[in-house]
Design a protein around this motif. Structure first.
Motif, mmCIF file in Angstrom:
data_model
loop_
_atom_site.group_PDB
_atom_site.id
_atom_site.type_symbol
_atom_site.label_atom_id
_atom_site.label_comp_id
_atom_site.label_asym_id
_atom_site.label_seq_id
_atom_site.Cartn_x
_atom_site.Cartn_y
_atom_site.Cartn_z
ATOM 1 N N MET A 1 0.649 -1.437 0.092
ATOM 2 C CA MET A 1 -0.127 0.036 -0.112
ATOM 3 C C MET A 1 0.817 1.303 0.031
ATOM 4 O O MET A 1 1.827 1.308 0.890
ATOM 5 N N VAL A 2 0.570 2.068 -0.833
ATOM 6 C CA VAL A 2 1.368 3.413 -1.045
ATOM 7 C C VAL A 2 0.878 4.349 -0.274
ATOM 8 O O VAL A 2 1.326 5.566 -0.006
ATOM 9 N N ALA A 3 -0.469 4.457 0.298
ATOM 10 C CA ALA A 3 -1.103 5.638 0.907
ATOM 11 C C ALA A 3 -0.273 5.763 2.016
ATOM 12 O O ALA A 3 0.498 4.962 2.743
ATOM 13 N N ASP A 4 -0.348 7.023 2.756
ATOM 14 C CA ASP A 4 0.291 7.635 4.060
ATOM 15 C C ASP A 4 -0.328 6.600 5.322
ATOM 16 O O ASP A 4 -1.579 6.773 5.777
ATOM 17 N N ASN B 1 -10.848 5.512 3.782
ATOM 18 C CA ASN B 1 -11.049 4.779 2.477
ATOM 19 C C ASN B 1 -10.580 5.686 1.440
ATOM 20 O O ASN B 1 -10.208 5.374 0.343
ATOM 21 N N LYS B 2 -11.085 6.886 1.539
ATOM 22 C CA LYS B 2 -10.978 7.905 0.498
ATOM 23 C C LYS B 2 -9.412 7.940 0.192
ATOM 24 O O LYS B 2 -8.734 8.131 -0.570
ATOM 25 N N GLU B 3 -8.594 8.212 1.382
ATOM 26 C CA GLU B 3 -7.197 8.320 1.373
ATOM 27 C C GLU B 3 -6.574 6.909 0.573
ATOM 28 O O GLU B 3 -5.573 7.189 -0.369
ATOM 29 N N VAL B 4 -7.085 5.687 0.964
ATOM 30 C CA VAL B 4 -6.767 4.634 0.320
ATOM 31 C C VAL B 4 -6.955 4.543 -1.116
ATOM 32 O O VAL B 4 -5.988 4.145 -2.073
ATOM 33 N N LEU B 5 -8.244 5.041 -1.649
ATOM 34 C CA LEU B 5 -8.434 4.946 -2.807
ATOM 35 C C LEU B 5 -7.858 5.959 -3.908
ATOM 36 O O LEU B 5 -7.293 5.857 -4.874
ATOM 37 N N THR B 6 -7.501 7.091 -3.057
ATOM 38 C CA THR B 6 -6.773 8.060 -3.859
ATOM 39 C C THR B 6 -5.387 7.814 -4.085
ATOM 40 O O THR B 6 -4.643 7.791 -5.219
ATOM 41 N N ALA B 7 -4.712 7.072 -3.057
ATOM 42 C CA ALA B 7 -3.188 6.644 -3.237
ATOM 43 C C ALA B 7 -3.316 5.632 -4.421
ATOM 44 O O ALA B 7 -2.340 5.371 -5.191
ATOM 45 N N HIS B 8 -4.125 4.778 -4.156
ATOM 46 C CA HIS B 8 -4.479 3.650 -5.407
ATOM 47 C C HIS B 8 -4.546 4.361 -6.653
ATOM 48 O O HIS B 8 -3.741 3.805 -7.933
ATOM 49 N N LEU B 9 -5.456 5.300 -6.898
ATOM 50 C CA LEU B 9 -5.493 5.869 -8.255
ATOM 51 C C LEU B 9 -4.037 6.700 -8.633
ATOM 52 O O LEU B 9 -3.604 6.504 -9.746
ATOM 53 N N LYS B 10 -3.353 7.279 -7.893
ATOM 54 C CA LYS B 10 -2.301 8.005 -8.109
ATOM 55 C C LYS B 10 -1.006 7.048 -8.401
ATOM 56 O O LYS B 10 -0.433 7.464 -9.046
ATOM 57 N N HIS B 11 -1.164 6.079 -7.547
ATOM 58 C CA HIS B 11 0.026 5.108 -7.869
ATOM 59 C C HIS B 11 -0.387 3.660 -8.656
ATOM 60 O O HIS B 11 0.438 3.775 -9.732
ATOM 61 N N CYS B 12 -1.077 3.265 -8.303
ATOM 62 C CA CYS B 12 -1.297 1.808 -8.701
ATOM 63 C C CYS B 12 -1.863 2.019 -10.108
ATOM 64 O O CYS B 12 -1.436 1.166 -10.952
ATOM 65 N N VAL B 13 -2.814 2.626 -10.398
ATOM 66 C CA VAL B 13 -3.469 2.691 -11.718
ATOM 67 C C VAL B 13 -2.528 3.497 -12.636
ATOM 68 O O VAL B 13 -2.358 3.201 -13.531
ATOM 69 N N ASN B 14 -1.868 4.653 -12.055
ATOM 70 C CA ASN B 14 -1.108 5.476 -12.909
ATOM 71 C C ASN B 14 0.032 4.533 -13.488
ATOM 72 O O ASN B 14 0.695 4.832 -14.550
ATOM 73 N N ASN B 15 0.620 3.808 -12.610
ATOM 74 C CA ASN B 15 1.894 2.968 -12.870
ATOM 75 C C ASN B 15 1.652 1.618 -13.434
ATOM 76 O O ASN B 15 2.625 0.863 -13.431
ATOM 77 N N ALA B 16 0.523 1.273 -13.749
ATOM 78 C CA ALA B 16 0.413 0.098 -14.324
ATOM 79 C C ALA B 16 1.184 -0.175 -15.431
ATOM 80 O O ALA B 16 1.182 0.669 -16.310
ATOM 81 N N ALA B 17 1.523 -1.081 -15.950
ATOM 82 C CA ALA B 17 2.787 -1.431 -16.892
ATOM 83 C C ALA B 17 2.092 -1.312 -18.236
ATOM 84 O O ALA B 17 2.644 -0.807 -19.290
ATOM 85 N N THR B 18 1.060 -1.930 -18.258
ATOM 86 C CA THR B 18 0.264 -1.820 -19.702
ATOM 87 C C THR B 18 -1.225 -1.264 -19.622
ATOM 88 O O THR B 18 -1.516 -0.910 -18.571
ATOM 89 N N GLU B 19 -1.534 -0.889 -20.500
ATOM 90 C CA GLU B 19 -3.140 -0.285 -20.829
ATOM 91 C C GLU B 19 -4.012 -1.298 -20.216
ATOM 92 O O GLU B 19 -4.888 -1.170 -19.805
ATOM 93 N N GLU B 20 -3.820 -2.831 -20.690
ATOM 94 C CA GLU B 20 -4.533 -3.673 -20.199
ATOM 95 C C GLU B 20 -4.694 -3.650 -18.749
ATOM 96 O O GLU B 20 -5.509 -3.937 -18.005
ATOM 97 N N ASP B 21 -3.664 -3.712 -17.990
ATOM 98 C CA ASP B 21 -3.237 -3.246 -16.689
ATOM 99 C C ASP B 21 -4.105 -2.493 -15.809
ATOM 100 O O ASP B 21 -5.003 -2.511 -14.877
#
Length: 87
Positions: free
Chosen positions: A1-4, A50-70
């Motif tokens: 988890m990347v969130a604070d 939950n908002k903090e966790v989801l914000t971190a997910h969007l900013k990190h996990c989604v943005n850094n997904a390796a491929t468009e499919e990911d």
């Protein structure tokens, strides 16, 4: 988890403390409206965490997904989750 984690843990531990207080209020047969206010305050803290966790997910996990499919898969996960949150 990347969130604070410090911020999220503080919010969740505060919510846990409030929930313990709500349980005590119910056991002490306190006024219903007072109990409801405390429940809403607890829900607010959990929602904020939950908002903090989801914000971190969007900013990190989604943005850094390796491929468009990911990325699409991660967006689909969020859509599924949001359909459970927004009823």
């Amino acid at each position: 988890m990347v969130a604070d984690q410090t911020k999220i843990l503080r919010l969740l531990k505060t919510a846990r403390g409030q929930l313990d207080a709500v349980i005590k209020m119910v056991e002490d047969d306190r006024y219903c409206i007072d109990i409801s206010h405390q429940i809403m305050a607890c829900e607010g803290l959990i929602t904020k965490a939950n908002k903090e966790v989801l914000t971190a997910h969007l900013k990190h996990c989604v943005n850094n997904a390796a491929t468009e499919e990911d990325r699409n898969e991660k967006v689909d996960e969020l859509i599924t989750l949001m359909s459970k949150i927004i009823k």
